[in-house]
Design an enzyme around this catalytic site. Structure first.
Site, PDB file in Angstrom:
ATOM      1  CG  MET A 193     -33.299  -5.930 -35.943  1.00  0.00           C
ATOM      2  SD  MET A 193     -32.752  -7.488 -35.348  1.00  0.00           S
ATOM      3  CE  MET A 193     -33.876  -7.765 -34.035  1.00  0.00           C
ATOM      4  N   PRO A 194     -37.326  -5.403 -36.863  1.00  0.00           N
ATOM      5  CG  PRO A 194     -39.512  -5.758 -37.561  1.00  0.00           C
ATOM      6  CD  PRO A 194     -38.099  -6.168 -37.806  1.00  0.00           C
ATOM      7  CG  LEU A 195     -38.119  -3.665 -29.851  1.00  0.00           C
ATOM      8  CD1 LEU A 195     -38.124  -5.101 -29.346  1.00  0.00           C
ATOM      9  CD2 LEU A 195     -37.191  -2.798 -29.028  1.00  0.00           C
TER      10      LEU A 195
ATOM     11  CG  ASP B 170     -36.309  -9.716 -37.925  1.00  0.00           C
ATOM     12  OD1 ASP B 170     -36.165  -9.481 -36.713  1.00  0.00           O
ATOM     13  OD2 ASP B 170     -35.999  -8.913 -38.817  1.00  0.00           O
TER      14      ASP B 170
ATOM     15  CB  THR C 119     -38.121   0.540 -32.873  1.00  0.00           C
ATOM     16  OG1 THR C 119     -38.837   1.228 -31.840  1.00  0.00           O
ATOM     17  CG2 THR C 119     -36.812   1.255 -33.154  1.00  0.00           C
TER      18      THR C 119
END
Length: 136
Positions: free
Chosen positions: A1-3, A38, A71
């Site tokens: 789940m990267p931002l 994702d 992130t």
């Protein structure tokens, strides 16, 4: 789940900005193993004078930096991170970004540092994310 946050010059046209975002996402899919769906990205164009990067720090000749900050949940091995950097640079080169201008940082955190809606910590409920070795 990267931002993913991508900061780049406003001189790069919208279609190229989208291609850069696509290239970063595909690198995360290929190198880290995140699911294709994702995808959470913020692309911010800046006036060139707002992007201040040393033009030759560590002997890298920078001219028009694309800064990628990712992130993600901690726990990926070093080899995966190194492969990610290489894949991002390769993908962005394919859309006209010089590899010298690809600047990537990773910011790692824990499962309980994420809420993706409804006030819940969904990743805690999942107990793991793709490619990471983490304790729930």
């Amino acid at each position: 789940m990267p931002l993913v946050r991508i900061d780049l010059s406003v001189t790069r046209p919208p279609a190229i900005r989208r291609a850069i975002a696509d290239g970063v996402h595909q690198a995360l899919v290929d190198a880290v193993g995140i699911p294709a769906g994702d995808r959470f990205q913020i692309v911010t164009p800046h006036d060139p004078e707002e992007l201040i990067f040393d033009p030759d720090y560590l002997d890298v000749a920078r001219r028009d930096v694309v800064c990628v900050q990712i992130t993600l949940v901690a726990g990926r091995p070093r080899e995966v991170k190194l492969a990610l950097y290489r894949q991002i640079a390769a993908n962005l080169t394919d859309v006209g970004v010089r590899p010298e201008d690809v600047f990537v940082t990773l910011v790692e955190n824990a499962l309980d540092n994420w809420s993706v809606g409804n006030g819940r910590a969904q990743l805690v409920d999942l107990g793991a994310v793709a490619g990471a070795r983490v304790e729930p």
